[in-house]
Design an enzyme around this catalytic site. Structure first.
Site, PDB file in Angstrom:
ATOM      1  N   GLY A 316      -2.362  -3.495  10.611  1.00 44.77           N
ATOM      2  CA  GLY A 316      -1.811  -3.157   9.291  1.00 44.77           C
ATOM      3  C   GLY A 316      -1.837  -1.651   9.128  1.00 44.77           C
ATOM      4  O   GLY A 316      -0.819  -0.966   9.176  1.00 44.77           O
ATOM      5  N   CYS A 389     -12.061   8.289 -16.087  1.00 45.34           N
ATOM      6  CA  CYS A 389     -13.320   8.584 -16.769  1.00 45.34           C
ATOM      7  C   CYS A 389     -14.521   8.184 -15.935  1.00 45.34           C
ATOM      8  O   CYS A 389     -15.311   7.321 -16.329  1.00 45.34           O
ATOM      9  CB  CYS A 389     -13.334   7.877 -18.120  1.00 45.34           C
ATOM     10  SG  CYS A 389     -12.305   8.740 -19.276  1.00 45.34           S
TER      11      CYS A 389
HETATM   12  N1  LLP Z   1      -6.100  -9.320  10.336  1.00 46.47           N
HETATM   13  C1  LLP Z   1      -7.080  -9.777   9.547  1.00 46.47           C
HETATM   14  C2  LLP Z   1      -7.514 -11.160   9.685  1.00 46.47           C
HETATM   15  C3  LLP Z   1      -7.668  -8.936   8.605  1.00 46.47           C
HETATM   16  O1  LLP Z   1      -8.639  -9.405   7.845  1.00 46.47           O
HETATM   17  C4  LLP Z   1      -7.225  -7.603   8.498  1.00 46.47           C
HETATM   18  C5  LLP Z   1      -7.821  -6.709   7.511  1.00 46.47           C
HETATM   19  C6  LLP Z   1      -6.185  -7.164   9.326  1.00 46.47           C
HETATM   20  C7  LLP Z   1      -5.651  -8.053  10.247  1.00 46.47           C
HETATM   21  C8  LLP Z   1      -5.619  -5.772   9.262  1.00 46.47           C
HETATM   22  O2  LLP Z   1      -6.553  -4.796   9.513  1.00 46.47           O
HETATM   23  P1  LLP Z   1      -6.084  -3.273   9.722  1.00 46.47           P
HETATM   24  O3  LLP Z   1      -5.304  -3.222  11.018  1.00 46.47           O
HETATM   25  O4  LLP Z   1      -5.208  -2.899   8.573  1.00 46.47           O
HETATM   26  O5  LLP Z   1      -7.342  -2.510   9.757  1.00 46.47           O
HETATM   27  N2  LLP Z   1      -9.384  -2.548   2.300  1.00 46.47           N
HETATM   28  C9  LLP Z   1     -10.050  -2.063   3.506  1.00 46.47           C
HETATM   29  C10 LLP Z   1      -9.608  -2.802   4.722  1.00 46.47           C
HETATM   30  C11 LLP Z   1      -9.779  -4.289   4.597  1.00 46.47           C
HETATM   31  C12 LLP Z   1      -9.194  -4.973   5.753  1.00 46.47           C
HETATM   32  C13 LLP Z   1      -9.251  -6.437   5.589  1.00 46.47           C
HETATM   33  N3  LLP Z   1      -8.694  -7.127   6.678  1.00 46.47           N
HETATM   34  C14 LLP Z   1      -9.775  -0.578   3.658  1.00 46.47           C
HETATM   35  O6  LLP Z   1      -9.120  -0.005   2.786  1.00 46.47           O
HETATM   36  O7  LLP Z   1     -10.228   0.046   4.606  1.00 46.47           O
END
Ligand code: LLP
Length: 461
Positions: A316, A389
């Site tokens: 992602g 805030c």
């Molecule tokens: N596949 C699964 C099953 C996942 O749980 C996730 C992310 C991805 C793929 C994609 O991961 P990426 O390639 O984007 O790292 N909000 C947090 C990240 C949470 C990710 C949750 N799962 C942040 O802002 O760092």
């Protein structure tokens, strides 16, 4: 009166990795979309001056370089050529982006009914959608199965029964994968190989639950067990985490083949590939990652004497993260004196934790640049803060900005494409900013700015 800090004398007031730049106007390419440049100090992207774009759409705004997004998507598609690449929509999803993903030949990972709605609205082929989540309801599963979602990643014994019932009722044999926890926790440059069983996702391999889950799935004629799924974390640079996970997951894969007489055709290794938020990060190219991960899987399959399953991944952040940046307008500037007498310049912008919660939530580091002019002023140690805030409302904790930064200047913060707009909130009744796609000298608002009417639409008075 704060003493002026001699260049380089920021000990204790900024992290060791932060270097005073030789030219505070210059862009550090790894942080920015590929078409981003500075022309006479003015930040440009997609052949457009950022100042011109925001003169029309206002600030704060997320600017998304469409060509850069597509290029990164293609780099994963081509780098991981034998794999299926599922773009993880949780990082950022809109109808336009879902279409780009499909046009570039990627599949799509959704993790909620809302994300599924966006994907279907965009016309993404349901067979190319994977559906995640640790608590999908029967209604949500019914919709997914009915629409023909290509694979559902099951995450609990309850869900196995739920999806089996729904599929049986609908007369469908639903492809599923089993989300497993490999006992690997990976973060950025480190991983821990014995940790992280204590969390809500997946079936533990070491406890035997993952094996029992496979047995449970195989009792249902309405379920087609395609493979195991392992996601070890996010913002990872070190492939040794995948190595340990792949070894453990493939051992289970082989055990299921041998003892349950079911050779699963697929294996998903999840997402988590890191991007550069600051000069301290050095991400690998997708093709290099693919070579390393494939070698690990092939060696393990060889050792286990099993056929290599068809692999998939779910990036992602590594696709959208650096394709997008946020543009803010400076409202106020003030200097504060730190312990030891050094000073820090607080630059307040017209957004903050409502459009980027990551610094407050994860202590995440970002970078920033002056986007609307060049400056010869001596750089100062600055902190870019929002207008909410809370004192924790920080956008960029540490950055050198030209010392004459002033109200009305535009500040751009790179690397906000992933988990920026997707985790944005209406805190303090802020209106969530638009996402503006730029390409070939034109811009297009793909998600518009919220309005006061949007804000009050659910308020029943
Ligand atoms: N596949 C699964 C099953 C996942 O749980 C996730 C992310 C991805 C793929 C994609 O991961 P990426 O390639 O984007 O790292 N909000 C947090 C990240 C949470 C990710 C949750 N799962 C942040 O802002 O760092």
């Amino acid at each position: 009166m704060a003493r002026s800090v001699p260049p380089g004398d920021f000990a204790g007031t900024s992290p060791v990795w932060l270097r005073e730049p030789s030219d505070a106007n210059a862009l550090v390419p790894v942080l920015w979309p590929r078409t981003a440049t500075k022309v006479d100090g003015l930040l440009h992207v997609g052949g457009m001056s950022v100042a011109d774009v925001v003169a029309n759409v206002n600030t704060p705004a997320y600017l998304l370089d469409e060509e850069d997004f597509r290029t990164r998507a293609r780099a994963f598609r081509d780098g991981f050529a034998d794999y299926d690449v599922y773009y993880a929509g949780k990082a950022f999803l809109s109808v336009a982006v879902a279409r780009w993903v499909a046009e570039e030949g990627l599949c799509l990972d959704v993790c909620s009914d809302g994300e599924l709605s966006v994907a279907l609205r965009a016309g993404v082929e349901p067979a190319r959608i994977g559906y995640h989540g640790n608590n999908k309801s029967a209604m949500e599963l019914r919709r997914a199965v009915h629409e023909g979602v290509g694979r559902i990643i099951v995450d609990s014994f309850h869900e196995i029964e739920r999806v089996a019932d729904v599929a049986a009722q609908l007369g469908v044999r639903q492809p599923v994968m089993i989300r497993v926890t490999a006992g690997v926790e990976a973060h950025t440059h480190e991983f821990i190989a014995t940790a992280h069983e204590d969390q809500k996702f997946g079936f533990s391999i070491s406890s035997g639950d993952a094996y029992e889950a496979a047995k449970a799935v195989l009792t249902h004629a309405s379920l087609d067990l395609r493979g195991l799924h392992s996601h070890i974390g996010s913002q990872i640079f070190d492939t040794s985490g995948w190595e340990v996970a792949a070894r453990r997951v493939l051992a289970l894969h082989a055990q299921i083949a041998n003892e349950l007489n079911h050779a699963m055709p697929e294996l998903d290794l999840g997402g988590g590939f890191g991007i550069a938020y600051t000069t301290q990060d050095d991400p690998a190219e997708p093709a290099d990652l693919a070579a390393r991960i494939t070698a690990i899987v092939e060696a393990e399959c060889h050792a286990l004497r099993i056929a290599k399953p068809h692999l998939s991944i779910e990036p992602g952040r590594a696709i959208v993260g650096s394709s997008m940046f946020t543009v803010y307008t400076v409202g106020t500037v003030k200097s504060v004196t730190l312990d030891g007498g050094a000073s820090r310049t607080y630059v307040s912008v017209d957004g903050g934790m409502s459009d980027n919660i990551r610094p407050a939530l994860y202590d995440a580091d970002y970078s920033a640049t002056l986007a609307s002019r060049s400056s010869d002023a001596t750089p100062v140690l600055a902190r870019v803060v929002g207008k909410h805030c809370e004192s924790g409302d920080i956008v960029v904790k540490h950055e050198f900005l030209p010392g004459d930064v002033a109200p009305g200047d535009l500040i751009a913060v790179p690397g906000t494409g992933a988990y920026g707009r997707s985790m944005a909130s209406n805190y303090n009744h802020a209106l969530r900013p638009p996402v503006v796609a730029v390409k070939d000298g034109e811009y297009r608002v793909i998600v518009r700015r919220e309005t006061e009417d949007d804000l009050l639409a659910t308020d029943m008075g």
